[in-house]
Motif scaffolding. Sequence first.
Motif, PDB file in Angstrom:
ATOM      1  N   SER A  51       0.787  -1.230   0.129  1.00 21.32           N
ATOM      2  CA  SER A  51      -0.197  -0.044   0.130  1.00 21.32           C
ATOM      3  C   SER A  51       0.989   1.306  -0.076  1.00 21.32           C
ATOM      4  O   SER A  51       2.068   1.234   0.311  1.00 21.32           O
ATOM      5  N   ARG A  52       0.314   2.307  -0.510  1.00 21.36           N
ATOM      6  CA  ARG A  52       0.993   3.308  -0.485  1.00 21.36           C
ATOM      7  C   ARG A  52       0.257   4.918  -0.403  1.00 21.36           C
ATOM      8  O   ARG A  52      -1.128   4.785  -0.787  1.00 21.36           O
ATOM      9  N   ASP A  53       0.695   5.842   0.329  1.00 16.16           N
ATOM     10  CA  ASP A  53       0.044   7.054   0.499  1.00 16.16           C
ATOM     11  C   ASP A  53       0.027   7.912  -0.692  1.00 16.16           C
ATOM     12  O   ASP A  53       1.340   8.286  -1.016  1.00 16.16           O
ATOM     13  N   THR A  54      -1.079   7.863  -1.305  1.00 17.28           N
ATOM     14  CA  THR A  54      -0.949   9.018  -2.836  1.00 17.28           C
ATOM     15  C   THR A  54      -0.333  10.166  -2.509  1.00 17.28           C
ATOM     16  O   THR A  54       0.144  10.812  -3.560  1.00 17.28           O
ATOM     17  N   TYR A  62       3.917   1.381   2.274  1.00 17.55           N
ATOM     18  CA  TYR A  62       3.571   0.712   3.777  1.00 17.55           C
ATOM     19  C   TYR A  62       4.137  -0.909   3.725  1.00 17.55           C
ATOM     20  O   TYR A  62       3.031  -1.612   3.154  1.00 17.55           O
ATOM     21  N   PRO A  63       5.122  -1.229   3.729  1.00 17.63           N
ATOM     22  CA  PRO A  63       5.452  -2.588   3.411  1.00 17.63           C
ATOM     23  C   PRO A  63       4.676  -3.904   3.904  1.00 17.63           C
ATOM     24  O   PRO A  63       4.458  -4.881   3.477  1.00 17.63           O
ATOM     25  N   HIS A  64       4.388  -3.506   5.381  1.00 18.03           N
ATOM     26  CA  HIS A  64       3.586  -4.506   6.223  1.00 18.03           C
ATOM     27  C   HIS A  64       2.054  -4.517   5.751  1.00 18.03           C
ATOM     28  O   HIS A  64       1.267  -5.298   6.532  1.00 18.03           O
ATOM     29  N   VAL A  65       1.684  -3.657   4.759  1.00 15.30           N
ATOM     30  CA  VAL A  65       0.263  -3.569   4.455  1.00 15.30           C
ATOM     31  C   VAL A  65       0.303  -4.011   2.796  1.00 15.30           C
ATOM     32  O   VAL A  65       0.570  -3.152   2.259  1.00 15.30           O
ATOM     33  N   ASN A  66      -0.018  -5.332   2.498  1.00 11.62           N
ATOM     34  CA  ASN A  66       0.026  -5.549   1.195  1.00 11.62           C
ATOM     35  C   ASN A  66      -0.929  -6.375   0.700  1.00 11.62           C
ATOM     36  O   ASN A  66      -1.863  -7.169   1.352  1.00 11.62           O
ATOM     37  N   MET A  67      -1.212  -6.570  -0.716  1.00 13.10           N
ATOM     38  CA  MET A  67      -2.466  -7.326  -1.380  1.00 13.10           C
ATOM     39  C   MET A  67      -1.814  -8.234  -2.270  1.00 13.10           C
ATOM     40  O   MET A  67      -0.933  -8.037  -2.752  1.00 13.10           O
ATOM     41  N   CYS A  68      -2.347  -9.381  -2.232  1.00 13.24           N
ATOM     42  CA  CYS A  68      -1.851 -10.614  -2.814  1.00 13.24           C
ATOM     43  C   CYS A  68      -3.253 -11.230  -3.466  1.00 13.24           C
ATOM     44  O   CYS A  68      -4.436 -11.400  -3.005  1.00 13.24           O
ATOM     45  N   SER A  91       0.888  -1.338 -10.827  1.00 15.27           N
ATOM     46  CA  SER A  91       2.076  -0.939 -11.211  1.00 15.27           C
ATOM     47  C   SER A  91       3.111  -0.497 -10.104  1.00 15.27           C
ATOM     48  O   SER A  91       4.102  -0.316 -10.282  1.00 15.27           O
ATOM     49  N   ARG A  92       2.652  -0.283  -8.898  1.00 15.09           N
ATOM     50  CA  ARG A  92       3.167   0.119  -7.845  1.00 15.09           C
ATOM     51  C   ARG A  92       4.509  -0.623  -7.336  1.00 15.09           C
ATOM     52  O   ARG A  92       5.681  -0.071  -7.118  1.00 15.09           O
TER      53      ARG A  92
END
Length: 574
Positions: A509-512, A518-524, A572-573
């Motif tokens: 996740s990223r704060d736009t 935020y490496p510890h909040v991710n989507m799979c 694409s992040r």
Amino acid sequence: MHIQNKIMEQAQDPPAPYLQMCTILACPRNAEGKTEGTTSGILIDPCQGLVLTHASLLYPLHEHFSPELLRNLENHGSSLVGTKLFKYHVDIEVTLPNMSLVDGGANKLVSNSDKSLYTVLSSSTAESVKSVGQYHGRVKLVFEAKRLKDVIRKLLPKDQWQFEQDDNGSLSIAENKKEIKKNEYFYYTLLPCFVLIKLTDYHPTHNSLIFRDAKDNKVGDPVEICATPFGSMSPEVFLNSCSRGIISKIAGPGRVLMMTDARCVPGCEGGGLFFVHKNKRYLSGMMIATLCWRNSEWVGLSLACAISELVGSLRKHALVDSHISPTAGMLDKGYATKIKTMLSMAVSISVGANWGSGIILDQHRGIYLTCSHVLKGVEYQKNVIVQNEASDEKTQSSIVFRSVPGRQFDVAVVQSEVTVHDTPGWEKHIVFEYAEPVEGEVVFVVGYGIFRHSFGRVPMVNRGIVSKVNSVNGVPIMVQTTCAVHAGVSGGGVFNIHGQLVAMVICNSRDTASGASYPHVNMCIPIATLAPTLNKYLQTGDETVLQVLSTKNKQIKQLWSMGTEDYCSIMSRM
């Protein structure tokens, strides 16, 4: 009351090695203004009263360095015993656990038979006996670990990495940038350096530390950090706090540099990294950096130096002798085998100067699963290079399927031009096993994050849990984990504790607004949802069956775009 007593009975004294963990405060006596450095440390030799810590203790004191200090470090690798280190006298205070409060001590506040709150409150000694003991010391030596220095210069170049966060609101923007640049020079210069302190008022005690040789450390090993968050700020509260994780990455000659996903915050530099096995703790390393940014993005991992490397460096610069006890093969073989299987299923997928990760679906035919956005910019079908940790060989691959950008599943399948069984060193076959994601279960993310395949063939491993499973009409569509996920891990696998494939990493996740990730909040993407389609393709070889992964679904798209229209940007992040 019965439950309370049960909990009380489970309370135990800290493990013996942790009684040699400490926090250190360094403060110039005659300097203008209040300047002090603080770190964690290790009472490395309790017989001689020698404490070892990281040179981050000296970061805030760089204005007070003697001119010879950095010059001697650069020319000789140490400050040279007996030379002047600082312009002013520096007071050193070391805080250790109070041994009198440990099991069997005469001054125990509460007996084992009665640990009620009433007993503590009514005890006449409750406020008179401190839980910590404080000792004075002097800096005996500042030295560098040469091999650590070499790998830091190669793997963590100064123009891309930052290890401290600096912001002085009292300075102008130009002055602040200049100050930060100057500070970064000292941080980077002292990153491979360590400080040996001699306690002047400490009585010799027994050594409880067992050292682990660096050659025995392996990616995936369970480890525990014992250190003091925020250093000397409030040792009675924070002294020797623990956090657990695994070794995520090992690099450098002699396996000198380790990365871990265990929690580590400022002040924990100099703390101990312990390998934990059957309730025993073996000192594996010392923490050297708790805050890491790469190209201005927070990494979420901490750096440690192998303790055997530090002992070897000490022997070169001072008369310090410590026994190294190898522990090879002590880790549970079942666990080690599962980690090895996870690693063997990961591949690095390169497209020009960019790279990502992939998962082996069929080792024999060289078929791999990855993200569509990893293949961004591919002009020719065969312009994809695949490598895995079992081989140095690079194989050209063709794109079998790639989902259209903006569709709900960011998925691609590639196949090597040369089948894997023709390449020496690669196994004949790996079974493609998968499982449904379960909220709260422990998982491991495996991929080539931060460093591509050329910086060590073994991929990085980070541990966490499945924090949430999002479903549409009862079908799992998105898995969120707390594992640290970095650039390059896209397409990497998420495995459960049994070594089964649970999901494929898409992005974190990223704060736009700020650009912070935020490496510890991710989507799979859940593999169980893709598996019927993938298995049908593997069985038939019919590429058209994969086209179902490009179908549109408004609900799924809305879930993955997180309520925005910028779905392609999200994909694409990584």
